[in-house]
Motif scaffolding. Structure first.
Motif, short mmCIF file in Angstrom:
data_model
loop_
_atom_site.label_atom_id
_atom_site.label_comp_id
_atom_site.label_asym_id
_atom_site.label_seq_id
_atom_site.Cartn_x
_atom_site.Cartn_y
_atom_site.Cartn_z
N ALA A 93 -0.56 4.75 -0.61
CA ALA A 93 -1.47 5.36 0.39
C ALA A 93 -0.69 6.04 1.53
O ALA A 93 -1.23 6.84 2.29
CB ALA A 93 -2.39 4.29 0.97
N LYS A 94 0.60 5.74 1.63
CA LYS A 94 1.36 6.18 2.80
C LYS A 94 1.50 7.71 2.93
O LYS A 94 1.32 8.24 4.03
CB LYS A 94 2.73 5.49 2.82
CG LYS A 94 2.63 4.01 3.10
CD LYS A 94 3.97 3.30 2.99
CE LYS A 94 3.83 1.81 3.25
NZ LYS A 94 5.07 1.05 3.02
N PRO A 95 1.80 8.44 1.84
CA PRO A 95 1.92 9.90 2.02
C PRO A 95 0.64 10.53 2.61
O PRO A 95 0.71 11.33 3.55
CB PRO A 95 2.19 10.40 0.60
CG PRO A 95 2.89 9.26 -0.07
CD PRO A 95 2.19 8.04 0.47
N ALA A 96 -0.51 10.12 2.09
CA ALA A 96 -1.79 10.70 2.57
C ALA A 96 -2.07 10.27 4.01
O ALA A 96 -2.52 11.06 4.84
CB ALA A 96 -2.93 10.27 1.65
N ILE A 97 -1.78 9.00 4.33
CA ILE A 97 -2.00 8.51 5.71
C ILE A 97 -1.08 9.26 6.67
O ILE A 97 -1.52 9.76 7.72
CB ILE A 97 -1.78 6.98 5.79
CG1 ILE A 97 -2.89 6.23 5.04
CG2 ILE A 97 -1.71 6.53 7.25
CD1 ILE A 97 -2.68 4.72 4.95
N ARG A 143 0.83 -1.22 0.00
CA ARG A 143 0.00 0.00 0.00
C ARG A 143 0.87 1.27 0.00
O ARG A 143 0.51 2.28 0.62
CB ARG A 143 -0.91 0.00 1.23
CG ARG A 143 -2.04 -1.03 1.18
CD ARG A 143 -2.99 -0.84 2.36
NE ARG A 143 -4.25 -1.54 2.18
CZ ARG A 143 -4.45 -2.80 2.54
NH1 ARG A 143 -3.45 -3.50 3.09
NH2 ARG A 143 -5.62 -3.40 2.38
#
Lengths: 64, 64, 64, 64, 64, 64
Positions: B15-19, B12
């Motif tokens: 998705a990490k920057p947004a999380i 994933r």
């Protein structure tokens, strides 16, 4: 709810299903917890990343 | 000061920057903390290394 | 599946419900994960147990 | 008995033996603990998996 | 950037400043890292919550 | 060498000796590891510090 993190040397993948089952059963039985909430997570660690008595274990092994 | 460790299945990365941004903002805003001190660390875990209900999740997936 | 451990100074209990909600929503939304499987765990740490730049933060605070 | 987990950016393997020795010595000396029971575990983290101030550090580096 | 978690028996508060300093110095020197980014976190554990060889250490002590 | 961290709700002290024994035995047997090197550490967490589905579990319980 219980989260179990198991840090151990890598290279034991074949043992993980049995360990995960036994750990979950132990917590469910003795802790009176529904096993579906038990997470068991294996965090493999290379021998080059684990020190005992101040020495990297991969180095200790080379001397034994 | 806060250190956030997030253990989740690998795969994933997108998705990490947004999380990371959302988690930092939530802690900064609600905890009244300067975001520059917030560390968010992703600890990816393979499905072969995560058991739920005593079964390795990669095995569970094969049956579904 | 995701397990989130948040280590932060103790004394912020009132912020935890909002932080837990926002962190879970961020992971669910950006990671495309069912929130019911997201665990958020707060590990409170006293300032006497946290060092930054080699100094226990409670000591640093006394000098500021 | 003490277990020390060190999360740091990957790519510093050559520093680990000295860090492990110094950390073990410090705990043994100041904590009055037999070093044979001290475990030091390195958990390497890629810069793509570590966020500071809400930004993935690998991205921050690209801008610097 | 490095985050160091030290799990050890509680009751050693007086040793923590010296341990934190020595651990930070070791990582800064050998890892070539600015100490201001090094977090050292002590996670105290009661002897009733630590098992070695399958036995809770507080019980082991009672027999010694 | 294996280090097992078990995060679970506090209030289950009486179950810990049996859980520690069973977990150690499982790892020793299936992982072919000398039990004297297995550390099992219980990290108790209050229900006020654990969120599931974005809600602090102590709050969830109040509604059930």
């Amino acid at each position: 709810m219980p989260v179990v993190n198991i840090q151990m040397f890598d290279g034991r993948d074949e043992a993980k299903p049995a360990i995960a089952k036994a750990v979950t059963d132990a917590i469910a039985q003795h802790g009176n917890i529904d096993p579906q909430y038990v997470y068991v997570i294996f965090n493999d660690v290379a021998m080059e990343n684990w020190a005992i008595s101040g020495e990297i274990f991969a180095e200790t092994l080379k001397k034994s």
